[in-house]
Design a protein around this motif. Structure first.
Motif, short mmCIF file in Angstrom:
data_model
loop_
_atom_site.label_atom_id
_atom_site.label_comp_id
_atom_site.label_asym_id
_atom_site.label_seq_id
_atom_site.Cartn_x
_atom_site.Cartn_y
_atom_site.Cartn_z
N GLU A 79 -0.48 -2.49 0.24
CA GLU A 79 -1.81 -1.91 0.08
C GLU A 79 -2.81 -2.93 -0.46
O GLU A 79 -4.00 -2.86 -0.15
CB GLU A 79 -1.75 -0.68 -0.83
CG GLU A 79 -2.98 0.19 -0.77
CD GLU A 79 -3.32 0.72 0.61
OE1 GLU A 79 -4.52 0.95 0.86
OE2 GLU A 79 -2.40 0.92 1.45
N VAL A 80 -2.36 -3.91 -1.24
CA VAL A 80 -3.26 -4.97 -1.70
C VAL A 80 -3.82 -5.73 -0.50
O VAL A 80 -5.01 -6.03 -0.44
CB VAL A 80 -2.53 -5.93 -2.68
CG1 VAL A 80 -3.34 -7.19 -2.92
CG2 VAL A 80 -2.25 -5.22 -4.00
N PHE A 81 -2.97 -6.02 0.48
CA PHE A 81 -3.42 -6.72 1.68
C PHE A 81 -4.42 -5.88 2.46
O PHE A 81 -5.43 -6.38 2.95
CB PHE A 81 -2.21 -7.09 2.56
CG PHE A 81 -1.40 -8.22 2.01
CD1 PHE A 81 -1.63 -9.53 2.41
CD2 PHE A 81 -0.39 -7.99 1.09
CE1 PHE A 81 -0.88 -10.58 1.91
CE2 PHE A 81 0.36 -9.03 0.58
CZ PHE A 81 0.12 -10.33 0.99
N ARG A 82 -4.13 -4.58 2.59
CA ARG A 82 -5.05 -3.69 3.30
C ARG A 82 -6.38 -3.57 2.57
O ARG A 82 -7.44 -3.57 3.19
CB ARG A 82 -4.42 -2.31 3.45
CG ARG A 82 -3.30 -2.29 4.44
CD ARG A 82 -2.69 -0.91 4.54
NE ARG A 82 -2.17 -0.76 5.89
CZ ARG A 82 -2.18 0.36 6.56
NH1 ARG A 82 -2.64 1.46 6.01
NH2 ARG A 82 -1.71 0.40 7.78
N ASN A 83 -6.34 -3.45 1.25
CA ASN A 83 -7.58 -3.35 0.48
C ASN A 83 -8.42 -4.61 0.63
O ASN A 83 -9.65 -4.54 0.72
CB ASN A 83 -7.28 -3.08 -0.99
CG ASN A 83 -6.95 -1.64 -1.26
OD1 ASN A 83 -7.36 -0.75 -0.54
ND2 ASN A 83 -6.19 -1.40 -2.30
N PHE A 84 -7.77 -5.76 0.63
CA PHE A 84 -8.52 -7.00 0.78
C PHE A 84 -9.17 -7.06 2.16
O PHE A 84 -10.32 -7.49 2.30
CB PHE A 84 -7.62 -8.22 0.56
CG PHE A 84 -8.39 -9.51 0.58
CD1 PHE A 84 -9.29 -9.82 -0.42
CD2 PHE A 84 -8.21 -10.42 1.62
CE1 PHE A 84 -10.01 -11.01 -0.40
CE2 PHE A 84 -8.93 -11.61 1.66
CZ PHE A 84 -9.82 -11.91 0.65
N ALA A 85 -8.46 -6.60 3.19
CA ALA A 85 -9.03 -6.58 4.54
C ALA A 85 -10.24 -5.65 4.60
O ALA A 85 -11.27 -5.99 5.19
CB ALA A 85 -7.97 -6.16 5.55
N GLU B 202 -7.43 -3.47 8.71
CA GLU B 202 -6.17 -3.01 8.13
C GLU B 202 -4.97 -3.53 8.91
O GLU B 202 -3.95 -3.89 8.32
CB GLU B 202 -6.15 -1.49 8.06
CG GLU B 202 -7.08 -0.94 6.99
CD GLU B 202 -7.14 0.57 6.99
OE1 GLU B 202 -6.48 1.22 7.84
OE2 GLU B 202 -7.84 1.12 6.13
N GLN B 203 -5.10 -3.59 10.24
CA GLN B 203 -4.00 -4.12 11.05
C GLN B 203 -3.78 -5.61 10.75
O GLN B 203 -2.64 -6.08 10.66
CB GLN B 203 -4.28 -3.93 12.55
CG GLN B 203 -4.51 -2.49 12.97
CD GLN B 203 -3.52 -1.51 12.40
OE1 GLN B 203 -2.31 -1.65 12.61
NE2 GLN B 203 -4.00 -0.54 11.65
N TRP C 228 0.54 -9.40 5.54
CA TRP C 228 1.61 -8.94 4.65
C TRP C 228 2.97 -9.24 5.26
O TRP C 228 3.88 -9.71 4.57
CB TRP C 228 1.44 -7.44 4.39
CG TRP C 228 2.58 -6.78 3.71
CD1 TRP C 228 2.90 -6.86 2.38
CD2 TRP C 228 3.58 -5.95 4.30
NE1 TRP C 228 4.01 -6.11 2.12
CE2 TRP C 228 4.45 -5.54 3.28
CE3 TRP C 228 3.81 -5.50 5.59
CZ2 TRP C 228 5.54 -4.71 3.52
CZ3 TRP C 228 4.87 -4.67 5.83
CH2 TRP C 228 5.73 -4.29 4.80
N ARG C 229 3.12 -9.00 6.56
CA ARG C 229 4.40 -9.25 7.21
C ARG C 229 4.71 -10.73 7.35
O ARG C 229 5.84 -11.16 7.16
CB ARG C 229 4.41 -8.63 8.62
CG ARG C 229 4.83 -7.21 8.67
CD ARG C 229 5.08 -6.75 10.10
NE ARG C 229 3.93 -6.87 10.98
CZ ARG C 229 2.93 -5.99 11.07
NH1 ARG C 229 2.96 -4.92 10.31
NH2 ARG C 229 1.92 -6.18 11.87
#
Length: 126
Positions: free
Chosen positions: A66-72, A28-29, A35-36
């Motif tokens: 959240e899309v980036f976190r979900n992919f991770a 997630e990090q 994302w950033r």
């Protein structure tokens, strides 16, 4: 390209070496960092969400992040699937697969593109 492959291999090693909870947290990090740092990827996700939702979605919208976190999280799950015990999966219509296996005929399996759908292929191969 070589850099991306190295990052995926590193992510795979971390995912398999650490307890799942830690691997998800690190994933997630890294998703947040992507994302950033990647305006191009943010714009692509923003455009996709805007099209899906039929409404303008800003790059700073929490759903984009959240899309980036979900992919991770998906990647952690995918990497761990190669070494994990087979998950419990219920296959509806299993008799059709068994019939195809007995007759030697091929078949087409339809699935929603929802969640970690690649696990279905892994389960069939196991």
């Amino acid at each position: 390209m070589i850099g991306q492959i190295a990052l995926y291999r590193l992510g795979s090693g971390i995912s398999m070496a650490l307890p799942k909870r830690w691997a998800y947290w690190i994933g997630e990090q890294l998703g947040d960092a992507q994302w950033r740092w990647s305006a191009r990827d943010r714009r692509a996700v923003q455009a996709n969400l805007s099209a899906i939702l039929s409404a303008t979605v800003g790059q700073q919208d929490s759903r984009v992040r959240e899309v980036f976190r979900n992919f991770a999280r998906y990647l952690v799950e995918f990497f761990c699937a190669f070494t994990a015990a087979p998950p419990t999966v219920i296959i509806e219509g299993r008799e059709h697969l068994d019939h195809l296996a007995r007759t030697g005929w091929g078949g087409i399996i339809l699935s929603a593109h929802l969640g970690n759908w690649e696990l279905g292929g892994m389960m069939l191969s196991r």
